[in-house]
Design a protein around this motif. Sequence first.
Motif, PDB file in Angstrom:
ATOM      1  N   VAL A  12       1.718 -62.996  28.119  1.00 50.86           N
ATOM      2  CA  VAL A  12       1.380 -64.535  29.211  1.00 50.86           C
ATOM      3  C   VAL A  12       2.044 -64.278  30.419  1.00 50.86           C
ATOM      4  O   VAL A  12       1.691 -64.113  31.557  1.00 50.86           O
ATOM      5  N   ALA A  13       2.649 -64.082  29.803  1.00 53.35           N
ATOM      6  CA  ALA A  13       4.266 -64.254  30.736  1.00 53.35           C
ATOM      7  C   ALA A  13       3.525 -62.743  32.441  1.00 53.35           C
ATOM      8  O   ALA A  13       3.255 -62.698  33.303  1.00 53.35           O
ATOM      9  N   LYS A  14       3.149 -62.063  31.255  1.00 47.53           N
ATOM     10  CA  LYS A  14       2.631 -60.393  32.447  1.00 47.53           C
ATOM     11  C   LYS A  14       0.889 -61.406  33.351  1.00 47.53           C
ATOM     12  O   LYS A  14       0.982 -60.427  33.870  1.00 47.53           O
ATOM     13  N   HIS A  15       0.459 -61.700  32.428  1.00 46.78           N
ATOM     14  CA  HIS A  15      -0.811 -62.332  33.144  1.00 46.78           C
ATOM     15  C   HIS A  15      -0.422 -62.972  34.516  1.00 46.78           C
ATOM     16  O   HIS A  15      -1.124 -63.525  35.089  1.00 46.78           O
ATOM     17  N   VAL A  16       0.199 -64.143  33.975  1.00 42.27           N
ATOM     18  CA  VAL A  16       1.174 -64.780  35.126  1.00 42.27           C
ATOM     19  C   VAL A  16       1.770 -64.194  36.455  1.00 42.27           C
ATOM     20  O   VAL A  16       0.901 -64.088  37.389  1.00 42.27           O
ATOM     21  N   LEU A  17       2.314 -62.908  36.424  1.00 39.09           N
ATOM     22  CA  LEU A  17       2.401 -62.112  37.460  1.00 39.09           C
ATOM     23  C   LEU A  17       1.228 -60.996  38.211  1.00 39.09           C
ATOM     24  O   LEU A  17       1.286 -60.981  39.405  1.00 39.09           O
TER      25      LEU A  17
END
Length: 164
Positions: free
Chosen positions: A138-143
Motif C-alpha cells: 500500500v505504501a509503495k503504491h501511494v509512493l
Amino acid sequence: MPGKRTVSSRKCVSWRDREDDMAETVRGAIRELMEQTMRTMDALLEASDRELAMSSSHPCAQGKDVWTLITNDIDHEKIHIGQVLEGRYESRNTASPMERLLAEWLAERARFIGSLIGLTDAQFNSETAPGQWTYRVVAKHVLMLERDSLKTIADDQAARESAR
C-alpha cells in the motif's frame, strides 16, 4: 505570546532565542521543519509508552510528565497555526490554488504516515486483511502513484513547451 518566558529554573524557548537560526526562506524553513519532524519521530518511536508517564523537568510540562510536555507541544503548534492563518487572512495573503492543493496534500501525507506508525516490521510486511495487499505494498503504491503523477505532469509540460 511571542517572546514571553515561563518563570522557572529552566526557561521555555523564546522566539527571539532562535530567530536567527531559522532559514530565511519559506522553502528552507519548510525543509528544516520536515527534517526536525523526522528527528522527533525517531526519538519518540525509540521511547517506550512507559516514558510518557515519567516526570519531565521541562517547564512546558507544567510540573507533570512527558505526556503533558508532548501534548503541550502539539497544542502549541495548533495555536501558532491559527496565528499564521490569521496573519495571512488579515494581510489578504491567501494561498494560491496550487499552494492550497500542496498544503492539503501534505496534511494527507502526514495522516498516511501516521496510519503506519506503530506497525512492527513484520506487520508492515503482512496483509492488511486476508488476500489483500500488505501495508508495505500500500505504501509503495501511494509512493509510485505520486511519482507517476509527477512524471506525467513534467512530461505534459515538456510536450506543451515543444509544441510552442
